[in-house]
Design a protein around this motif. Structure first.
Motif, PDB file in Angstrom:
ATOM      1  N   TYR A 113       0.922  57.340 -22.791  1.00 55.63           N
ATOM      2  CA  TYR A 113       0.236  56.053 -22.861  1.00 55.63           C
ATOM      3  C   TYR A 113       0.502  55.158 -21.648  1.00 55.63           C
ATOM      4  CZ  TYR A 113      -0.205  57.715 -27.639  1.00 55.63           C
ATOM      5  OH  TYR A 113      -0.472  58.475 -28.744  1.00 55.63           O
ATOM      6  N   GLU A 117      -2.478  53.830 -19.247  1.00 49.75           N
ATOM      7  CA  GLU A 117      -2.768  52.416 -18.999  1.00 49.75           C
ATOM      8  C   GLU A 117      -2.942  52.149 -17.508  1.00 49.75           C
ATOM      9  OE1 GLU A 117      -0.854  47.956 -19.757  1.00 49.75           O
ATOM     10  OE2 GLU A 117       0.272  49.747 -20.338  1.00 49.75           O
ATOM     11  N   PHE A 143      -4.602  51.104 -26.696  1.00 46.90           N
ATOM     12  CA  PHE A 143      -3.611  50.275 -27.385  1.00 46.90           C
ATOM     13  C   PHE A 143      -3.665  50.491 -28.896  1.00 46.90           C
ATOM     14  CE2 PHE A 143      -3.746  47.771 -23.370  1.00 46.90           C
ATOM     15  CZ  PHE A 143      -2.400  47.891 -23.070  1.00 46.90           C
ATOM     16  N   TRP A 146      -1.887  53.810 -29.296  1.00 47.75           N
ATOM     17  CA  TRP A 146      -0.478  53.602 -28.942  1.00 47.75           C
ATOM     18  C   TRP A 146       0.248  52.903 -30.092  1.00 47.75           C
ATOM     19  CZ3 TRP A 146       0.770  51.422 -23.381  1.00 47.75           C
ATOM     20  CH2 TRP A 146       2.097  51.717 -23.056  1.00 47.75           C
ATOM     21  N   LYS A 162       1.520  46.374 -29.430  1.00 53.73           N
ATOM     22  CA  LYS A 162       0.401  47.124 -28.846  1.00 53.73           C
ATOM     23  C   LYS A 162      -0.889  46.860 -29.618  1.00 53.73           C
ATOM     24  CE  LYS A 162       3.038  48.905 -25.756  1.00 53.73           C
ATOM     25  NZ  LYS A 162       3.031  48.314 -24.397  1.00 53.73           N
ATOM     26  N   GLN A 165      -2.711  43.802 -28.567  1.00 58.33           N
ATOM     27  CA  GLN A 165      -3.379  43.806 -27.265  1.00 58.33           C
ATOM     28  C   GLN A 165      -4.798  44.363 -27.337  1.00 58.33           C
ATOM     29  OE1 GLN A 165      -1.036  44.790 -23.656  1.00 58.33           O
ATOM     30  NE2 GLN A 165       0.656  45.225 -25.045  1.00 58.33           N
TER      31      GLN A 165
END
Length: 382
Positions: A113, A117, A143, A146, A162, A165
Protein backbone atom coordinates in the motif's frame (compact mmCIF):
# COMPACT_ATOMS: atom_id res chain seq x y z
CA UNK A 1 69.87 23.21 -80.32
CA UNK A 2 68.02 25.95 -78.65
CA UNK A 3 64.60 27.06 -79.67
CA UNK A 4 63.30 30.55 -79.61
CA UNK A 5 60.64 31.34 -77.08
CA UNK A 6 57.16 31.54 -78.46
CA UNK A 7 55.85 35.00 -79.03
CA UNK A 8 53.15 36.21 -76.77
CA UNK A 9 51.35 39.28 -77.79
CA UNK A 10 51.25 42.10 -75.32
CA UNK A 11 48.02 42.64 -73.48
CA UNK A 12 46.48 43.15 -70.03
CA UNK A 13 47.62 40.99 -67.11
CA UNK A 14 45.63 37.78 -66.76
CA UNK A 15 44.32 36.87 -63.27
CA UNK A 16 46.09 34.07 -61.56
CA UNK A 17 44.34 30.76 -61.83
CA UNK A 18 42.43 29.95 -58.48
CA UNK A 19 41.16 26.63 -57.17
CA UNK A 20 37.64 25.76 -58.22
CA UNK A 21 34.61 26.69 -56.06
CA UNK A 22 33.66 23.09 -55.38
CA UNK A 23 35.12 23.11 -51.82
CA UNK A 24 33.34 26.33 -50.89
CA UNK A 25 30.01 24.72 -51.65
CA UNK A 26 30.85 21.42 -49.93
CA UNK A 27 31.29 22.98 -46.45
CA UNK A 28 27.82 24.58 -46.16
CA UNK A 29 26.24 21.51 -47.69
CA UNK A 30 27.87 19.28 -45.03
CA UNK A 31 26.53 21.46 -42.26
CA UNK A 32 23.06 21.29 -43.73
CA UNK A 33 23.24 17.52 -44.03
CA UNK A 34 24.48 17.29 -40.43
CA UNK A 35 21.72 19.54 -39.14
CA UNK A 36 19.16 17.46 -40.95
CA UNK A 37 20.69 14.21 -39.79
CA UNK A 38 20.70 15.11 -36.05
CA UNK A 39 16.91 15.66 -35.71
CA UNK A 40 16.28 12.66 -37.89
CA UNK A 41 18.47 10.48 -35.71
CA UNK A 42 16.98 11.91 -32.53
CA UNK A 43 13.48 11.29 -33.82
CA UNK A 44 14.30 7.72 -34.71
CA UNK A 45 15.94 7.10 -31.35
CA UNK A 46 13.07 8.70 -29.41
CA UNK A 47 10.48 6.87 -31.52
CA UNK A 48 12.22 3.56 -30.82
CA UNK A 49 12.43 4.28 -27.08
CA UNK A 50 8.75 5.22 -27.01
CA UNK A 51 7.82 1.96 -28.70
CA UNK A 52 9.93 -0.02 -26.23
CA UNK A 53 8.38 1.87 -23.30
CA UNK A 54 4.88 1.07 -24.51
CA UNK A 55 5.83 -2.59 -24.91
CA UNK A 56 7.32 -2.70 -21.40
CA UNK A 57 4.19 -1.07 -19.99
CA UNK A 58 1.94 -3.57 -21.78
CA UNK A 59 3.93 -6.44 -20.24
CA UNK A 60 3.74 -4.98 -16.72
CA UNK A 61 7.43 -4.04 -16.61
CA UNK A 62 6.52 -0.68 -15.13
CA UNK A 63 9.89 0.33 -13.73
CA UNK A 64 11.56 -0.30 -17.09
CA UNK A 65 8.75 1.51 -18.90
CA UNK A 66 9.18 4.59 -16.71
CA UNK A 67 12.91 4.63 -17.41
CA UNK A 68 12.30 4.41 -21.16
CA UNK A 69 9.60 7.09 -21.08
CA UNK A 70 12.04 9.31 -19.18
CA UNK A 71 14.62 8.83 -21.95
CA UNK A 72 12.07 9.89 -24.56
CA UNK A 73 11.15 12.92 -22.49
CA UNK A 74 14.80 13.96 -22.10
CA UNK A 75 15.38 13.76 -25.86
CA UNK A 76 12.06 14.92 -27.26
CA UNK A 77 11.31 17.36 -24.48
CA UNK A 78 14.47 19.36 -25.05
CA UNK A 79 13.44 22.96 -25.91
CA UNK A 80 15.57 22.91 -29.08
CA UNK A 81 14.13 19.60 -30.25
CA UNK A 82 10.56 20.11 -29.09
CA UNK A 83 9.32 21.82 -32.26
CA UNK A 84 10.19 18.66 -34.22
CA UNK A 85 9.74 16.01 -31.49
CA UNK A 86 6.97 17.52 -29.38
CA UNK A 87 4.45 14.83 -30.30
CA UNK A 88 6.77 12.13 -28.96
CA UNK A 89 7.31 14.13 -25.76
CA UNK A 90 3.54 14.41 -25.27
CA UNK A 91 3.08 10.67 -25.78
CA UNK A 92 5.85 9.98 -23.26
CA UNK A 93 4.14 12.29 -20.75
CA UNK A 94 0.84 10.45 -21.15
CA UNK A 95 2.56 7.06 -21.02
CA UNK A 96 4.39 8.02 -17.83
CA UNK A 97 1.16 9.03 -16.07
CA UNK A 98 -0.58 5.87 -17.26
CA UNK A 99 2.31 3.69 -16.07
CA UNK A 100 2.32 5.26 -12.60
CA UNK A 101 -1.43 4.64 -12.42
CA UNK A 102 -1.26 1.01 -13.58
CA UNK A 103 1.66 0.28 -11.28
CA UNK A 104 -0.18 1.81 -8.35
CA UNK A 105 -3.27 -0.32 -9.01
CA UNK A 106 -1.11 -3.44 -9.26
CA UNK A 107 0.66 -2.62 -5.98
CA UNK A 108 -2.70 -2.16 -4.24
CA UNK A 109 -3.75 -5.61 -5.40
CA UNK A 110 -0.46 -6.98 -4.06
CA UNK A 111 -1.01 -5.36 -0.66
CA UNK A 112 1.97 -3.02 -1.08
CA UNK A 113 0.00 0.00 0.00
CA UNK A 114 2.76 2.49 0.76
CA UNK A 115 4.40 1.94 -2.63
CA UNK A 116 1.00 2.09 -4.32
CA UNK A 117 0.21 5.44 -2.73
CA UNK A 118 3.47 6.91 -4.07
CA UNK A 119 2.75 5.77 -7.64
CA UNK A 120 -0.86 6.95 -7.64
CA UNK A 121 -0.01 10.35 -6.19
CA UNK A 122 2.58 10.77 -8.95
CA UNK A 123 -0.11 10.01 -11.53
CA UNK A 124 -2.34 12.65 -9.95
CA UNK A 125 0.49 15.20 -10.10
CA UNK A 126 0.99 14.58 -13.83
CA UNK A 127 -1.21 17.54 -14.69
CA UNK A 128 -3.26 15.40 -17.07
CA UNK A 129 -6.93 15.68 -16.14
CA UNK A 130 -7.89 12.15 -17.13
CA UNK A 131 -5.09 10.43 -15.24
CA UNK A 132 -5.43 12.76 -12.26
CA UNK A 133 -9.10 11.78 -12.02
CA UNK A 134 -8.31 8.09 -12.34
CA UNK A 135 -5.50 8.44 -9.84
CA UNK A 136 -7.78 10.02 -7.24
CA UNK A 137 -10.35 7.26 -7.70
CA UNK A 138 -7.62 4.66 -7.32
CA UNK A 139 -6.35 6.40 -4.16
CA UNK A 140 -9.85 6.20 -2.69
CA UNK A 141 -9.89 2.46 -3.45
CA UNK A 142 -6.40 2.14 -2.00
CA UNK A 143 -7.27 3.74 1.36
CA UNK A 144 -10.48 1.72 1.60
CA UNK A 145 -8.58 -1.53 0.99
CA UNK A 146 -5.73 -0.43 3.24
CA UNK A 147 -8.16 0.29 6.06
CA UNK A 148 -9.74 -3.15 5.70
CA UNK A 149 -6.33 -4.82 5.84
CA UNK A 150 -5.19 -2.93 8.94
CA UNK A 151 -8.43 -3.60 10.83
CA UNK A 152 -8.25 -7.29 9.93
CA UNK A 153 -4.76 -7.41 11.47
CA UNK A 154 -6.06 -5.60 14.61
CA UNK A 155 -4.28 -2.32 13.90
CA UNK A 156 -7.55 -0.55 14.57
CA UNK A 157 -6.48 3.07 14.95
CA UNK A 158 -4.28 2.94 11.87
CA UNK A 159 -7.10 1.30 9.90
CA UNK A 160 -9.59 3.94 11.02
CA UNK A 161 -7.16 6.67 9.95
CA UNK A 162 -6.89 5.14 6.46
CA UNK A 163 -10.66 4.78 6.13
CA UNK A 164 -11.05 8.46 6.96
CA UNK A 165 -8.79 9.42 4.05
CA UNK A 166 -11.12 7.83 1.50
CA UNK A 167 -13.45 10.84 1.44
CA UNK A 168 -10.56 13.14 0.47
CA UNK A 169 -10.25 11.32 -2.87
CA UNK A 170 -13.91 10.38 -3.32
CA UNK A 171 -15.81 13.68 -3.63
CA UNK A 172 -18.76 12.01 -5.36
CA UNK A 173 -19.20 9.56 -2.49
CA UNK A 174 -18.97 6.36 -4.53
CA UNK A 175 -17.29 4.57 -1.63
CA UNK A 176 -19.20 6.22 1.22
CA UNK A 177 -21.38 3.21 2.02
CA UNK A 178 -18.43 0.82 1.94
CA UNK A 179 -16.27 3.12 4.05
CA UNK A 180 -19.00 3.72 6.63
CA UNK A 181 -19.56 -0.02 6.97
CA UNK A 182 -15.83 -0.55 7.41
CA UNK A 183 -15.59 2.17 10.05
CA UNK A 184 -18.57 0.80 12.00
CA UNK A 185 -16.92 -2.61 12.04
CA UNK A 186 -13.59 -1.09 13.09
CA UNK A 187 -15.19 0.85 15.97
CA UNK A 188 -16.99 -2.25 17.27
CA UNK A 189 -13.91 -4.46 17.00
CA UNK A 190 -11.76 -1.82 18.69
CA UNK A 191 -14.19 -1.67 21.63
CA UNK A 192 -14.25 -5.47 21.87
CA UNK A 193 -10.45 -5.56 21.79
CA UNK A 194 -10.29 -3.33 24.88
CA UNK A 195 -12.75 -5.67 26.62
CA UNK A 196 -10.38 -8.58 25.96
CA UNK A 197 -7.35 -6.97 27.60
CA UNK A 198 -6.07 -7.89 31.05
CA UNK A 199 -7.01 -5.93 33.02
CA UNK A 200 -10.10 -5.02 31.02
CA UNK A 201 -10.03 -1.42 29.81
CA UNK A 202 -13.66 -0.38 30.18
CA UNK A 203 -13.15 3.39 29.69
CA UNK A 204 -11.53 2.98 26.26
CA UNK A 205 -14.04 0.32 25.26
CA UNK A 206 -16.80 2.77 26.17
CA UNK A 207 -15.15 5.49 24.07
CA UNK A 208 -15.36 3.38 20.93
CA UNK A 209 -18.87 2.15 21.62
CA UNK A 210 -19.99 5.75 22.06
CA UNK A 211 -18.21 6.75 18.84
CA UNK A 212 -20.03 3.90 17.11
CA UNK A 213 -23.44 5.08 18.34
CA UNK A 214 -22.70 8.71 17.52
CA UNK A 215 -21.25 8.22 14.03
CA UNK A 216 -23.14 5.12 12.83
CA UNK A 217 -26.29 4.78 14.96
CA UNK A 218 -28.14 2.74 12.35
CA UNK A 219 -25.40 0.18 11.80
CA UNK A 220 -25.78 -3.47 12.71
CA UNK A 221 -22.76 -3.12 14.99
CA UNK A 222 -24.39 -0.29 16.94
CA UNK A 223 -27.60 -2.25 17.45
CA UNK A 224 -25.66 -5.32 18.55
CA UNK A 225 -23.66 -3.27 21.07
CA UNK A 226 -26.81 -1.75 22.56
CA UNK A 227 -28.36 -5.17 22.93
CA UNK A 228 -25.37 -6.80 24.61
CA UNK A 229 -22.05 -5.30 25.63
CA UNK A 230 -22.76 -1.59 25.99
CA UNK A 231 -24.86 -1.57 29.21
CA UNK A 232 -22.27 -3.62 31.09
CA UNK A 233 -19.48 -1.48 29.64
CA UNK A 234 -21.20 1.70 30.84
CA UNK A 235 -21.51 0.36 34.38
CA UNK A 236 -17.96 -0.93 34.66
CA UNK A 237 -16.52 2.15 32.98
CA UNK A 238 -18.34 4.22 35.61
CA UNK A 239 -16.65 2.24 38.38
CA UNK A 240 -13.29 2.61 36.64
CA UNK A 241 -13.78 6.37 36.34
CA UNK A 242 -14.36 6.54 40.11
CA UNK A 243 -11.06 4.74 40.68
CA UNK A 244 -9.38 7.23 38.37
CA UNK A 245 -11.07 10.15 40.20
CA UNK A 246 -12.84 11.15 36.97
CA UNK A 247 -16.05 11.64 38.87
CA UNK A 248 -18.09 13.60 36.35
CA UNK A 249 -17.42 10.97 33.69
CA UNK A 250 -18.45 8.30 36.18
CA UNK A 251 -21.76 10.08 36.81
CA UNK A 252 -22.30 10.57 33.08
CA UNK A 253 -21.78 6.87 32.36
CA UNK A 254 -24.08 5.70 35.16
CA UNK A 255 -26.76 8.26 34.29
CA UNK A 256 -26.68 7.28 30.62
CA UNK A 257 -27.10 3.65 31.62
CA UNK A 258 -30.11 4.39 33.82
CA UNK A 259 -31.72 6.58 31.17
CA UNK A 260 -31.13 4.54 28.01
CA UNK A 261 -31.17 0.95 29.30
CA UNK A 262 -33.59 1.03 32.25
CA UNK A 263 -34.74 -2.57 31.86
CA UNK A 264 -31.26 -4.06 32.31
CA UNK A 265 -29.81 -5.33 35.57
CA UNK A 266 -26.87 -3.01 34.96
CA UNK A 267 -29.20 -0.01 35.12
CA UNK A 268 -30.50 -1.21 38.49
CA UNK A 269 -26.96 -1.39 39.82
CA UNK A 270 -26.12 2.02 38.36
CA UNK A 271 -29.14 3.63 40.01
CA UNK A 272 -28.08 2.17 43.35
CA UNK A 273 -24.53 3.44 42.85
CA UNK A 274 -25.79 6.94 42.11
CA UNK A 275 -27.80 6.92 45.37
CA UNK A 276 -25.09 5.33 47.50
CA UNK A 277 -23.65 7.16 50.53
CA UNK A 278 -20.39 8.99 49.96
CA UNK A 279 -17.71 9.83 52.53
CA UNK A 280 -17.66 13.41 53.78
CA UNK A 281 -14.51 14.48 55.59
CA UNK A 282 -13.83 17.84 57.16
CA UNK A 283 -12.05 19.87 59.78
CA UNK A 284 -13.55 22.15 62.40
CA UNK A 285 -11.40 25.24 63.08
CA UNK A 286 -11.79 28.47 65.04
CA UNK A 287 -11.71 30.78 61.99
CA UNK A 288 -10.13 31.26 58.61
CA UNK A 289 -7.68 33.73 60.15
CA UNK A 290 -6.97 31.48 63.14
CA UNK A 291 -7.12 27.91 61.82
CA UNK A 292 -6.74 26.30 65.23
CA UNK A 293 -8.47 22.89 65.24
CA UNK A 294 -11.51 22.48 67.44
CA UNK A 295 -11.16 19.06 69.06
CA UNK A 296 -13.74 16.69 70.48
CA UNK A 297 -16.74 18.63 69.31
CA UNK A 298 -20.05 17.25 68.06
CA UNK A 299 -20.77 18.03 64.39
CA UNK A 300 -23.91 17.28 62.47
CA UNK A 301 -25.04 17.69 58.87
CA UNK A 302 -28.70 18.34 58.13
CA UNK A 303 -30.07 17.21 54.77
CA UNK A 304 -33.17 19.45 55.04
CA UNK A 305 -33.35 22.83 56.72
CA UNK A 306 -34.93 26.25 56.46
CA UNK A 307 -34.46 29.76 57.81
CA UNK A 308 -37.22 30.67 60.26
CA UNK A 309 -35.94 34.15 61.12
CA UNK A 310 -32.72 36.14 60.92
CA UNK A 311 -29.74 34.01 61.95
CA UNK A 312 -32.08 31.20 62.99
CA UNK A 313 -32.56 27.88 61.22
CA UNK A 314 -34.71 24.80 61.60
CA UNK A 315 -33.09 21.50 60.53
CA UNK A 316 -35.81 19.15 61.66
CA UNK A 317 -37.19 18.47 58.18
CA UNK A 318 -35.11 15.42 57.30
CA UNK A 319 -32.32 13.02 58.26
CA UNK A 320 -29.41 14.41 60.27
CA UNK A 321 -25.98 12.79 60.27
CA UNK A 322 -23.81 13.26 63.36
CA UNK A 323 -20.16 12.71 64.20
CA UNK A 324 -17.41 14.16 66.43
CA UNK A 325 -14.08 15.79 65.72
CA UNK A 326 -10.86 14.10 66.81
CA UNK A 327 -7.92 15.73 68.55
CA UNK A 328 -6.96 17.47 65.29
CA UNK A 329 -10.45 18.76 64.64
CA UNK A 330 -11.05 16.24 61.83
CA UNK A 331 -14.34 14.47 61.29
CA UNK A 332 -15.77 11.88 58.92
CA UNK A 333 -19.29 10.82 58.07
CA UNK A 334 -20.98 8.80 55.34
CA UNK A 335 -23.92 10.54 53.65
CA UNK A 336 -26.22 10.20 50.64
CA UNK A 337 -25.65 12.58 47.72
CA UNK A 338 -27.41 15.94 47.93
CA UNK A 339 -26.97 19.68 47.65
CA UNK A 340 -26.50 22.44 50.20
CA UNK A 341 -26.46 20.34 53.34
CA UNK A 342 -26.15 22.48 56.48
CA UNK A 343 -23.16 21.88 58.79
CA UNK A 344 -23.62 22.78 62.46
CA UNK A 345 -21.61 22.11 65.63
CA UNK A 346 -22.24 21.98 69.36
CA UNK A 347 -21.68 25.23 71.25
CA UNK A 348 -21.07 24.36 74.93
CA UNK A 349 -21.75 27.91 76.07
CA UNK A 350 -25.18 28.02 74.42
CA UNK A 351 -25.83 24.32 74.87
CA UNK A 352 -27.15 23.98 71.33
CA UNK A 353 -25.98 23.40 67.77
CA UNK A 354 -25.02 26.57 65.92
CA UNK A 355 -23.69 27.75 62.57
CA UNK A 356 -22.40 31.03 61.13
CA UNK A 357 -24.15 33.27 58.61
CA UNK A 358 -23.09 35.40 55.68
CA UNK A 359 -26.27 37.42 56.05
CA UNK A 360 -29.55 37.16 57.92
CA UNK A 361 -30.71 34.13 55.95
CA UNK A 362 -27.60 32.69 54.24
CA UNK A 363 -25.57 30.20 56.32
CA UNK A 364 -21.85 30.01 55.62
CA UNK A 365 -21.24 26.31 56.13
CA UNK A 366 -23.07 24.40 53.43
CA UNK A 367 -21.75 21.34 51.65
CA UNK A 368 -22.81 19.43 48.53
CA UNK A 369 -22.30 15.68 48.22
CA UNK A 370 -22.09 14.60 44.57
CA UNK A 371 -22.91 11.02 43.51
CA UNK A 372 -19.93 8.67 43.34
CA UNK A 373 -17.55 11.33 44.69
CA UNK A 374 -16.05 11.85 48.16
CA UNK A 375 -16.46 15.35 49.59
CA UNK A 376 -14.38 17.51 51.92
CA UNK A 377 -15.11 20.73 53.75
CA UNK A 378 -13.48 23.07 56.24
CA UNK A 379 -15.85 24.55 58.84
CA UNK A 380 -14.93 27.77 60.65
CA UNK A 381 -16.77 28.44 63.89
CA UNK A 382 -16.42 32.21 63.56
Amino acid sequence: MSQAAQYAPAGPDQPATRPGRTRLFLVPLGIVVLLLAIPGGAYGFARNQLSEAQTSEAHGAYSQALSQYATVASVAGNPLAHPLLGELADQAHIGTAETHFLWGVQLTQQGKYTESEAQLRTAVRSGLTDWASRGNAALADLFNTWGQSLVASKHFQAGIDKYRQVAVFDPTGNLTASTDAGLATAYALFAQWYLQQQPIDYPNALTWYENLLKDYPGSLEAKAAQASALPQTLYNAGLAFVQQMRYQQARDAMSELVKNYPSTSWATQAAAALRANQPLSGQLILSDQTPTPVANRLVRIATHWKIVKAHTYDDSGGPIYSTSTDASGNFKVSMPPGQNYLVTWWDPSRKTFVTTFLSDNVPVNQVTINPLEPAHTTVATS
